[in-house]
Design a protein around this motif. Structure first.
Motif, PDB file in Angstrom:
ATOM      1  N   PHE A   1      -2.439  -3.472   5.010  1.00  0.00           N
ATOM      2  CA  PHE A   1      -2.750  -3.623   3.587  1.00  0.00           C
ATOM      3  C   PHE A   1      -1.674  -2.944   2.737  1.00  0.00           C
ATOM      4  CE2 PHE A   1      -7.104  -3.786   5.422  1.00  0.00           C
ATOM      5  CZ  PHE A   1      -7.422  -5.079   4.985  1.00  0.00           C
ATOM      6  N   PRO A   2      -1.389  -3.480   1.545  1.00  0.00           N
ATOM      7  CA  PRO A   2      -0.445  -2.802   0.649  1.00  0.00           C
ATOM      8  C   PRO A   2      -1.056  -1.495   0.124  1.00  0.00           C
ATOM      9  CG  PRO A   2      -1.412  -4.718  -0.425  1.00  0.00           C
ATOM     10  CD  PRO A   2      -1.841  -4.779   0.997  1.00  0.00           C
ATOM     11  N   GLN A   3      -0.196  -0.617  -0.281  1.00  0.00           N
ATOM     12  CA  GLN A   3      -0.658   0.699  -0.734  1.00  0.00           C
ATOM     13  C   GLN A   3      -1.541   0.584  -1.972  1.00  0.00           C
ATOM     14  OE1 GLN A   3      -0.097   3.368   1.056  1.00  0.00           O
ATOM     15  NE2 GLN A   3      -1.287   4.686  -0.333  1.00  0.00           N
ATOM     16  N   ASP A   4      -1.267  -0.409  -2.846  1.00  0.00           N
ATOM     17  CA  ASP A   4      -2.064  -0.590  -4.066  1.00  0.00           C
ATOM     18  C   ASP A   4      -3.510  -0.901  -3.729  1.00  0.00           C
ATOM     19  OD1 ASP A   4      -2.239  -1.085  -7.056  1.00  0.00           O
ATOM     20  OD2 ASP A   4      -2.892  -3.034  -6.240  1.00  0.00           O
ATOM     21  N   MET A   5      -3.741  -1.753  -2.702  1.00  0.00           N
ATOM     22  CA  MET A   5      -5.107  -2.110  -2.315  1.00  0.00           C
ATOM     23  C   MET A   5      -5.804  -0.922  -1.664  1.00  0.00           C
ATOM     24  SD  MET A   5      -6.422  -5.312  -0.003  1.00  0.00           S
ATOM     25  CE  MET A   5      -5.885  -6.487  -1.254  1.00  0.00           C
ATOM     26  N   LEU A   6      -5.048  -0.126  -0.897  1.00  0.00           N
ATOM     27  CA  LEU A   6      -5.673   1.040  -0.281  1.00  0.00           C
ATOM     28  C   LEU A   6      -6.102   2.066  -1.327  1.00  0.00           C
ATOM     29  CD1 LEU A   6      -3.324   1.601   2.816  1.00  0.00           C
ATOM     30  CD2 LEU A   6      -5.605   0.566   2.811  1.00  0.00           C
ATOM     31  N   GLU A   7      -5.339   2.168  -2.435  1.00  0.00           N
ATOM     32  CA  GLU A   7      -5.660   3.160  -3.473  1.00  0.00           C
ATOM     33  C   GLU A   7      -6.756   2.692  -4.401  1.00  0.00           C
ATOM     34  OE1 GLU A   7      -2.018   3.925  -5.432  1.00  0.00           O
ATOM     35  OE2 GLU A   7      -1.128   5.059  -3.745  1.00  0.00           O
ATOM     36  N   HIS A   8      -6.723   1.405  -4.813  1.00  0.00           N
ATOM     37  CA  HIS A   8      -7.671   0.919  -5.817  1.00  0.00           C
ATOM     38  C   HIS A   8      -8.844   0.154  -5.221  1.00  0.00           C
ATOM     39  CE1 HIS A   8      -3.865   1.503  -8.069  1.00  0.00           C
ATOM     40  NE2 HIS A   8      -4.678   1.924  -9.040  1.00  0.00           N
ATOM     41  N   GLY A   9      -8.810  -0.155  -3.946  1.00  0.00           N
ATOM     42  CA  GLY A   9      -9.924  -0.854  -3.315  1.00  0.00           C
ATOM     43  C   GLY A   9      -9.860  -2.359  -3.537  1.00  0.00           C
ATOM     44  N   ILE A  10     -10.976  -3.012  -3.224  1.00  0.00           N
ATOM     45  CA  ILE A  10     -11.054  -4.477  -3.305  1.00  0.00           C
ATOM     46  C   ILE A  10     -11.368  -4.874  -4.737  1.00  0.00           C
ATOM     47  CG2 ILE A  10     -12.272  -6.509  -2.429  1.00  0.00           C
ATOM     48  CD1 ILE A  10     -12.916  -4.874   0.087  1.00  0.00           C
ATOM     49  N   ARG A  11     -10.542  -5.767  -5.279  1.00  0.00           N
ATOM     50  CA  ARG A  11     -10.750  -6.315  -6.627  1.00  0.00           C
ATOM     51  C   ARG A  11     -10.574  -7.824  -6.577  1.00  0.00           C
ATOM     52  NH1 ARG A  11      -6.557  -2.854 -10.044  1.00  0.00           N
ATOM     53  NH2 ARG A  11      -5.366  -3.237  -8.114  1.00  0.00           N
ATOM     54  N   PRO A  12     -11.435  -8.547  -7.265  1.00  0.00           N
ATOM     55  CA  PRO A  12     -11.321 -10.016  -7.252  1.00  0.00           C
ATOM     56  C   PRO A  12      -9.967 -10.458  -7.796  1.00  0.00           C
ATOM     57  CG  PRO A  12     -13.444  -9.324  -8.159  1.00  0.00           C
ATOM     58  CD  PRO A  12     -12.603  -8.091  -8.020  1.00  0.00           C
TER      59      PRO A  12
ATOM     60  N   PRO B   1      -2.438   3.364  12.850  1.00  0.00           N
ATOM     61  CA  PRO B   1      -1.274   4.272  12.946  1.00  0.00           C
ATOM     62  C   PRO B   1       0.024   3.542  13.291  1.00  0.00           C
ATOM     63  CG  PRO B   1      -3.180   5.211  14.059  1.00  0.00           C
ATOM     64  CD  PRO B   1      -3.552   3.810  13.686  1.00  0.00           C
ATOM     65  N   THR B   2      -0.044   2.558  14.173  1.00  0.00           N
ATOM     66  CA  THR B   2       1.185   1.852  14.554  1.00  0.00           C
ATOM     67  C   THR B   2       1.490   0.765  13.550  1.00  0.00           C
ATOM     68  OG1 THR B   2      -0.164   0.444  16.002  1.00  0.00           O
ATOM     69  CG2 THR B   2       0.891   2.368  17.007  1.00  0.00           C
ATOM     70  N   HIS B   3       0.724  -0.278  13.569  1.00  0.00           N
ATOM     71  CA  HIS B   3       0.855  -1.354  12.578  1.00  0.00           C
ATOM     72  C   HIS B   3      -0.412  -2.178  12.628  1.00  0.00           C
ATOM     73  CE1 HIS B   3       1.549  -4.321  15.782  1.00  0.00           C
ATOM     74  NE2 HIS B   3       2.280  -3.378  16.359  1.00  0.00           N
ATOM     75  N   GLY B   4      -0.708  -2.837  11.522  1.00  0.00           N
ATOM     76  CA  GLY B   4      -1.900  -3.651  11.452  1.00  0.00           C
ATOM     77  C   GLY B   4      -2.938  -3.048  10.527  1.00  0.00           C
ATOM     78  N   ALA B   5      -3.894  -3.914  10.121  1.00  0.00           N
ATOM     79  CA  ALA B   5      -4.945  -3.505   9.195  1.00  0.00           C
ATOM     80  C   ALA B   5      -6.275  -3.441   9.924  1.00  0.00           C
ATOM     81  CB  ALA B   5      -5.028  -4.491   8.027  1.00  0.00           C
ATOM     82  N   CYS B   6      -7.211  -2.713   9.304  1.00  0.00           N
ATOM     83  CA  CYS B   6      -8.556  -2.581   9.851  1.00  0.00           C
ATOM     84  C   CYS B   6      -9.551  -2.574   8.703  1.00  0.00           C
ATOM     85  CB  CYS B   6      -8.691  -1.303  10.685  1.00  0.00           C
ATOM     86  SG  CYS B   6     -10.358  -1.020  11.336  1.00  0.00           S
ATOM     87  N   VAL B   7     -10.527  -3.485   8.750  1.00  0.00           N
ATOM     88  CA  VAL B   7     -11.614  -3.530   7.782  1.00  0.00           C
ATOM     89  C   VAL B   7     -12.866  -3.047   8.490  1.00  0.00           C
ATOM     90  CG1 VAL B   7     -12.966  -4.963   6.230  1.00  0.00           C
ATOM     91  CG2 VAL B   7     -10.534  -5.459   6.585  1.00  0.00           C
TER      92      VAL B   7
END
Length: 483
Positions: free
Chosen positions: A419-430, A463-469
């Motif tokens: 995930f981009p850093q912006d989404m990690l900081e601000h969360g899910i937005r439509p 930690p290595t690469h990839g996203a997790c929901v």
């Protein structure tokens, strides 16, 4: 059904029985001949012993005449010897003409022996002993010749028997190899062909009639197997076509549900926007009514009435939009999350690239009481988002489901860029997305469903690469008793 042991089999059975009886007859003949030879040797040995007894009797007679005390008497040994000589001459089985002549000569020399003078007695006895010695020598030669003949006959019979047994064995081995083992080896190769799904019949012109029913049955079997294989192939093709149609229908339904969820998300955003607009609009209406009461000009009042009517119409539109956005939640049902994930993975396998590997980590059954369609749609959106994050490159999407003290936890991980850093900081937005062709509504719909059931959703990068929901559903949704 024709029996296997028909006339050719019976003929070969009789031939084998004939060979067996022939071998037994040869063996019995050899035994009988050996017994006959043994009896011949035994009889001839007795005969030789009797001749030797005559010679010994003559020797004893000579000794008695040398030691006699009464002149003119016949010794007892001589009388006994003459009796044995008469018995020998009456036995015609082995007595040769020369031996008979010798015995008659000896008898004629001994018959009137008591009447002779002492010196003549000695001379006759010595002559008789010499003649018996020659007779014994001739009998020894005849015995050796007889034994040699018997030995030669026995060897000849033994060689003949060995030759016959060898011939029978060679014929049996050749017959067994050419007529039985070789076709059976061919049958083994044919059965091996069956494992390779080769159902071609074979020609039976070169086969022995004994094995003909077996290979005819094989041809009938492969013909039937070929028909069954064709039927199974057609049935499999039909099933594949039906599965393909059903999968296509399911995918279309999933796309329809996804589109409906996207529209619902848009409606939710519109409802939030309407709610935010309605509050300042109500303030505007109140200020406008206060302003209208302060104005007395009729022309201006008419214009203000038109403006007031439009403000009321805008309020009605916003209220109608909010009324339509209110939806009744889906009814919760009891189901197994692990089974749902397996079915969902089997379905999404047709929607994502073959280079992407799907893994499920759900060690045991996970019975829950939740809206099943909502859970299915939420997980489908997460899996498709993870597949899009891989951008067609080989990778792995891992779905983990487990329970802990906080509730039911479901993680969807991928090997993408994260995930981009912006989404990690601000969360899910439509309508916020990092992909070019993304709408930004998938995660928003998942978030809305999770919040509706009282859960939480969080985004992290591995930690290595990839996203997790990670989705955490409350303990209330877990069914403690297994389905």
């Amino acid at each position: 059904m024709k029996p296997i042991f028909y006339r050719p089999a019976q003929l070969r059975g009789l031939a084998f029985l004939g060979l067996l009886l022939s071998a037994l007859a040869i063996l019995g003949g050899m035994i009988w001949r050996n017994v006959h030879h043994f009896e011949t040797v035994f009889s001839y040995v007795n005969y030789s012993h009797r001749i030797q007894n005559v010679s010994v009797g003559l020797q004893q007679s000579l000794i008695e005449y040398l030691t006699e005390t009464v002149s003119g008497s016949r010794p007892e040994a001589l009388t006994k010897t003459l009796g044995e000589m008469d018995a020998l001459m009456m036995d015609n089985r082995y007595l040769s003409a020369a031996t008979r002549t010798s015995l008659e000569t000896v008898k004629s020399m001994l018959i009137d022996l008591p009447l002779l003078k002492k010196e003549e007695k000695y001379n006759r006895l010595l002559t008789a002993l010499k003649l018996m010695s020659e007779t014994l020598d001739n009998e020894a030669l005849q015995r050796e010749e007889l034994l040699e003949d018997i030995s030669r006959d026995t060897q000849t019979e033994l060689y003949m028997a060995l030759a016959i047994f060898t011939a029978i064995l060679v014929v049996a081995v050749l017959f067994l190899r050419l007529r039985i083992l070789h076709p059976l080896n061919d049958l083994r190769e044919l059965l091996q062909r069956l494992t390779e799904e080769n159902f071609t019949p074979i020609t039976t012109d070169h086969l022995d009639p004994l094995l003909l029913p077996v290979f005819n049955s094989y041809n009938e079997m492969v013909k039937h197997l070929a028909e069954l294989e064709d039927a199974n192939r057609l049935h499999a093709q039909s099933l594949q076509h039906e599965v393909r149609l059903a999968t296509q229908a399911l995918l279309e339904q999933q796309y329809s549900l996804a589109r409906a969820d996207r529209l619902a998300a848009i409606g939710e955003v519109a409802a939030e926007l309407a709610h935010e607009i309605r509050n300042p609009l109500a303030g505007i209406q109140m200020a406008f009514n206060n302003l209208r009461r302060e104005i007395d000009d009729i022309d201006q009042l008419e214009r203000l009435d038109l403006i007031n009517a439009e403000l009321k119409r805008m309020a009605r539109l916003l209220n109608d939009m909010l009324d339509q956005s209110r939806h009744s939640p889906e009814v919760a049902t009891a189901f197994d999350v692990r089974t749902l994930i397996r079915d969902l993975v089997a379905l999404t396998r047709y929607q994502i690239a073959e280079s992407i590997h799907l893994e499920i980590e759900a060690p045991c059954a996970l019975p829950v009481h939740l809206p099943e369609s909502g859970v299915r749609q939420a997980l489908l959106n997460l899996i498709l988002n993870a597949a899009d994050a891989l951008e067609g490159n080989p990778g792995t999407i891992r779905i983990r489901a487990r329970t802990d003290k906080q509730g039911l936890r479901i993680d969807v991980q991928d090997d993408g860029i994260g995930f981009p850093q912006d989404m990690l900081e601000h969360g899910i937005r439509p309508f916020r997305t990092s992909r070019q062709r993304g709408t930004g509504l998938g995660l928003a719909m998942v978030q809305r469903f999770v919040k509706d059931v009282g859960g939480t959703i969080s985004l992290t990068n591995q930690p290595t690469h990839g996203a997790c929901v990670s989705i955490l559903l409350p303990n209330d949704c877990i069914v403690r008793d297994k389905l």
